[in-house]
Design a protein around this motif. Structure first.
Motif, short mmCIF file in Angstrom:
data_model
loop_
_atom_site.label_atom_id
_atom_site.label_comp_id
_atom_site.label_asym_id
_atom_site.label_seq_id
_atom_site.Cartn_x
_atom_site.Cartn_y
_atom_site.Cartn_z
N LYS A 141 36.26 29.94 76.66
CA LYS A 141 37.46 30.07 76.21
C LYS A 141 37.21 31.06 75.49
O LYS A 141 38.73 31.63 75.73
CB LYS A 141 37.45 28.84 74.49
CG LYS A 141 38.86 28.86 74.44
CD LYS A 141 38.67 27.69 72.65
CE LYS A 141 40.75 27.77 72.23
NZ LYS A 141 39.95 27.12 71.60
N ASN A 142 36.35 32.23 74.92
CA ASN A 142 36.92 33.16 74.51
C ASN A 142 37.09 34.13 75.85
O ASN A 142 37.91 35.63 75.99
CB ASN A 142 35.92 33.86 73.75
CG ASN A 142 35.74 33.13 73.01
OD1 ASN A 142 36.71 32.63 71.81
ND2 ASN A 142 34.81 33.22 71.66
N SER A 143 36.30 33.95 76.39
CA SER A 143 36.54 34.65 77.90
C SER A 143 37.77 34.58 78.60
O SER A 143 38.00 35.54 79.81
CB SER A 143 35.08 34.27 79.04
OG SER A 143 33.71 34.62 77.94
N GLU A 173 32.61 27.33 73.65
CA GLU A 173 33.10 28.47 72.79
C GLU A 173 33.90 29.57 73.48
O GLU A 173 35.12 30.30 73.51
CB GLU A 173 32.79 28.57 71.66
CG GLU A 173 32.95 27.62 70.77
CD GLU A 173 33.00 28.24 69.27
OE1 GLU A 173 33.50 29.40 68.48
OE2 GLU A 173 31.47 27.26 67.82
N GLU A 230 30.33 39.14 69.29
CA GLU A 230 31.35 37.87 70.41
C GLU A 230 31.39 36.93 68.93
O GLU A 230 32.60 36.37 69.24
CB GLU A 230 30.79 36.96 70.96
CG GLU A 230 30.71 36.22 72.12
CD GLU A 230 31.96 36.42 73.31
OE1 GLU A 230 32.31 35.50 73.73
OE2 GLU A 230 32.14 37.40 73.40
N LYS A 271 33.58 37.80 63.47
CA LYS A 271 34.25 36.78 63.71
C LYS A 271 33.07 35.33 64.16
O LYS A 271 31.58 36.34 64.27
CB LYS A 271 34.43 36.63 65.84
CG LYS A 271 34.59 35.66 65.65
CD LYS A 271 35.17 35.81 67.33
CE LYS A 271 35.40 34.11 67.79
NZ LYS A 271 35.13 32.99 69.67
#
Length: 255
Positions: A251-253, A248, A179, A207
């Motif tokens: 949003k990534n999910s 964050e 992640e 990342k």
């Protein structure tokens, strides 16, 4: 869809448990249903969220031996939207116990899978070592977060953690993702913190979260009061940063 995230680093004192507790609390505050799994024999996530166990209380250790019990072991609504699967010092003996067990890397996954659909996120606090407990957490997870303290010594062993993740991904959990690396205990006033951040960004091809967790006295005080930073001092810089980290991840999910 539920997402399981392991918080892992083989080095202690880098903000791993602090992140597990406060990220869980920030996601819960954002109306996500969260299960925090304390899989560290030091059980700091359990005490740090304000749960004191009696000798007769059942824990994740008992759930591993009888996964059907897990819903009775989980402590519901430690704070709103946040449940806890409490840890146990008995986890320290689990590695020896699992040596001869078939599929020993799967025991935590087998437990978590029985309740995975009940939650939006399951956050696992791992021990500070790349042993069978951490491997179990990585096998059970969809993704992992690696806290990195902004000091040179904290970089030692980072490659070993990344190698361990790659081994798990190659052999046991091909869908496991990183992640992100999370910088913790960052002090923008020092050259050291800035140098460590620049070094990691220059060398690591993984990342890195935009959010950085500052060195903050209120963050350090919160667990001794059995509270997340959001409950202890919701207006603090530390609380703000963990809310941003949760943003964050949310949003990534969505991607």
């Amino acid at each position: 869809m539920s997402k399981v995230i392991a918080i892992t680093n083989q080095k202690g004192g880098v903000g791993k448990t602090t992140t597990a507790i406060n990220l869980s609390a920030a996601l819960a505050e954002a109306n996500q249903k969260i299960l925090l799994v304390d899989f560290d024999p030091q059980i700091n996530a359990t005490s740090g969220i304000g749960v004191e166990l009696d000798d007769n209380d059942e824990t994740v250790f008992d759930a591993i031996h009888n996964k059907e019990k897990i819903r009775n072991i989980i402590i519901n609504n430690v704070v709103a939207n946040l449940d806890l699967l409490p840890g146990s010092i008995e986890l320290s003996s689990l590695e020896t116990e699992l040596v001869s067990k078939q599929d020993r890397e799967m025991v935590l996954k087998n437990v978590i899978d029985t309740v995975k659909d009940d939650y939006d996120f399951i956050i696992i606090d791992c021990p500070p070592a790349v042993g069978i407990l951490t491997v179990n957490a990585l096998v059970a997870s969809d993704a992992c977060i690696i806290p990195v303290q902004c000091e040179y010594f904290s970089l030692e062993g980072l490659n070993q953690v990344l190698n361990a993740i790659e081994i798990v991904r190659s052999n046991m959990n091909p869908s496991l993702k990183i992640e992100g690396l999370l910088f913790t205990m960052f002090d923008s006033r020092t050259r050291l913190g800035q140098d460590v951040v620049a070094m990691v960004k220059g060398k690591m091809k993984v990342k890195i979260f935009e959010t950085m967790i500052p060195r903050n006295i209120r963050l350090a005080e919160a667990p001794s009061n059995g509270k997340s930073i959001l409950d202890y001092d919701g207006a603090s810089v530390g609380a703000d940063r963990y809310r941003k980290l949760a943003g964050e991840i949310l949003k990534n999910s969505e991607v």
